[in-house]
Motif scaffolding. Structure first.
Motif, PDB file in Angstrom:
ATOM      1  N   CYS A  61       0.801  -1.225   0.000  1.00  0.00           N
ATOM      2  CA  CYS A  61       0.000   0.000   0.000  1.00  0.00           C
ATOM      3  C   CYS A  61       0.834   1.276   0.000  1.00  0.00           C
ATOM      4  O   CYS A  61       0.313   2.363  -0.265  1.00  0.00           O
ATOM      5  CB  CYS A  61      -0.959   0.018   1.183  1.00  0.00           C
ATOM      6  N   THR A  86      -0.086   0.338  -4.323  1.00  0.00           N
ATOM      7  CA  THR A  86      -0.516   1.734  -4.229  1.00  0.00           C
ATOM      8  C   THR A  86       0.667   2.582  -3.771  1.00  0.00           C
ATOM      9  O   THR A  86       1.467   2.140  -2.946  1.00  0.00           O
ATOM     10  CB  THR A  86      -1.675   1.892  -3.227  1.00  0.00           C
ATOM     11  N   TYR A 217      -5.703   7.883   0.695  1.00  0.00           N
ATOM     12  CA  TYR A 217      -5.775   6.456   1.021  1.00  0.00           C
ATOM     13  C   TYR A 217      -5.797   6.330   2.538  1.00  0.00           C
ATOM     14  O   TYR A 217      -4.898   6.821   3.220  1.00  0.00           O
ATOM     15  CB  TYR A 217      -4.559   5.734   0.448  1.00  0.00           C
ATOM     16  N   GLY A 220      -7.829   1.664   2.479  1.00  0.00           N
ATOM     17  CA  GLY A 220      -7.697   0.994   1.188  1.00  0.00           C
ATOM     18  C   GLY A 220      -8.991   0.389   0.684  1.00  0.00           C
ATOM     19  O   GLY A 220      -9.025  -0.194  -0.414  1.00  0.00           O
ATOM     20  N   CYS A 242      -2.261   8.090  -4.983  1.00  0.00           N
ATOM     21  CA  CYS A 242      -3.060   8.987  -4.145  1.00  0.00           C
ATOM     22  C   CYS A 242      -2.215  10.175  -3.689  1.00  0.00           C
ATOM     23  O   CYS A 242      -0.990  10.090  -3.639  1.00  0.00           O
ATOM     24  CB  CYS A 242      -3.593   8.245  -2.923  1.00  0.00           C
ATOM     25  N   ILE A 245      -1.662   9.609   2.369  1.00  0.00           N
ATOM     26  CA  ILE A 245      -1.902   8.289   2.942  1.00  0.00           C
ATOM     27  C   ILE A 245      -1.618   8.356   4.445  1.00  0.00           C
ATOM     28  O   ILE A 245      -0.733   9.090   4.892  1.00  0.00           O
ATOM     29  CB  ILE A 245      -1.024   7.212   2.263  1.00  0.00           C
TER      30      ILE A 245
END
Length: 249
Positions: A61, A86, A217, A220, A242, A245
């Motif tokens: 992520c 991600t 994010y 998720g 993104c 996060i």
């Protein structure tokens, strides 16, 4: 950009000079370069205040982790994701949080240019290395579009597509239901909130490697739900980029 269009943008920049999205002070610079999309969009002092995502981070992520021995964050170890990887620009706190909240809730749609250009600059090579051939923004509901008059993810996605030259489909995904704001829910409620939220408007993802674009994010779940729809429809890989996060610690 034709000459007349450039002249108009230069004049607009002179009359309405760009402001730093953090401190809101006017950024001094070349109006012509800014009009071409090449100017500085955040002052140097504020750029240093932002917590840019750097190694070490979760290989799945992209959340920051404590040390390089950790391959995946606790969230990704506990949860099976439908997206493949991600990546994000900033830790969603402090100055970055201010930027993203102004962008999302207070009409600062011009911040989409900053976020999109930075994502393309930092992750353009990452996208090419993974063979991404389609950029798709996370959609908003009709109600939220009427309220805000823009989809913040789409504003970012257009810039990423323009800067990288990757194909872009703004309306490939649709949002079927009006969901509650994710920030007000716990992890279980967030997942349930997004069930059946997205649908595919056209079957154009067979054998494609897609990158989803969103502003923030958190757990998720939003990216996962959209990625599942795309993979069920034939996408072989789904990545995401993104603006901000959360941290894992």
């Amino acid at each position: 950009m034709n000459k007349l269009s450039l002249v108009m943008k230069v004049l607009k920049t002179v009359v309405f000079p760009p402001k730093c999205p953090v401190c809101d002070k006017v950024i001094m610079g070349d109006a012509r370069a800014y009009a071409r999309g090449e100017g500085i969009r955040i002052c140097k002092g504020c750029a240093k205040k932002l917590k840019w995502i750097q190694q070490p981070y979760c290989t799945c992520c992209g959340k920051p982790v404590r040390n390089e021995r950790i391959q995946e964050c606790g969230d990704c170890q506990r949860k099976k994701h439908f997206f493949d990887e991600t990546r994000s620009l900033w830790v969603y706190e402090g100055e970055a949080r201010k930027i993203l909240e102004r962008f999302k809730y207070f009409g600062r749609r011009d911040y989409g240019e900053l976020i999109g250009k930075e994502l393309a600059r930092i992750y353009g090579g990452w996208l090419r290395k993974r063979g991404v051939d389609l950029i798709v923004p996370i959609p908003v509901s009709k109600k939220r579009m009427r309220q805000r008059e823009y989809n913040q993810a789409a504003l970012i996605a257009r810039v990423v597509a323009r800067e990288t030259g990757i194909a872009y489909k703004e309306n490939l995904l649709g949002r079927r239901v009006e969901t509650l704001p994710q920030k007000n829910l716990n992890s279980i409620e967030r997942k349930k909130n997004l069930e059946n939220a997205f649908f595919l408007r056209e079957n154009d993802v067979i054998l494609k490697k897609v990158v989803l674009i969103d502003d923030i994010y958190t757990t998720g779940n939003t990216i996962d739900t959209a990625a599942l729809v795309l993979k069920k429809s034939g996408a072989c890989k789904v990545f995401a980029l993104c603006g901000g996060i959360g941290k894992n610690y």
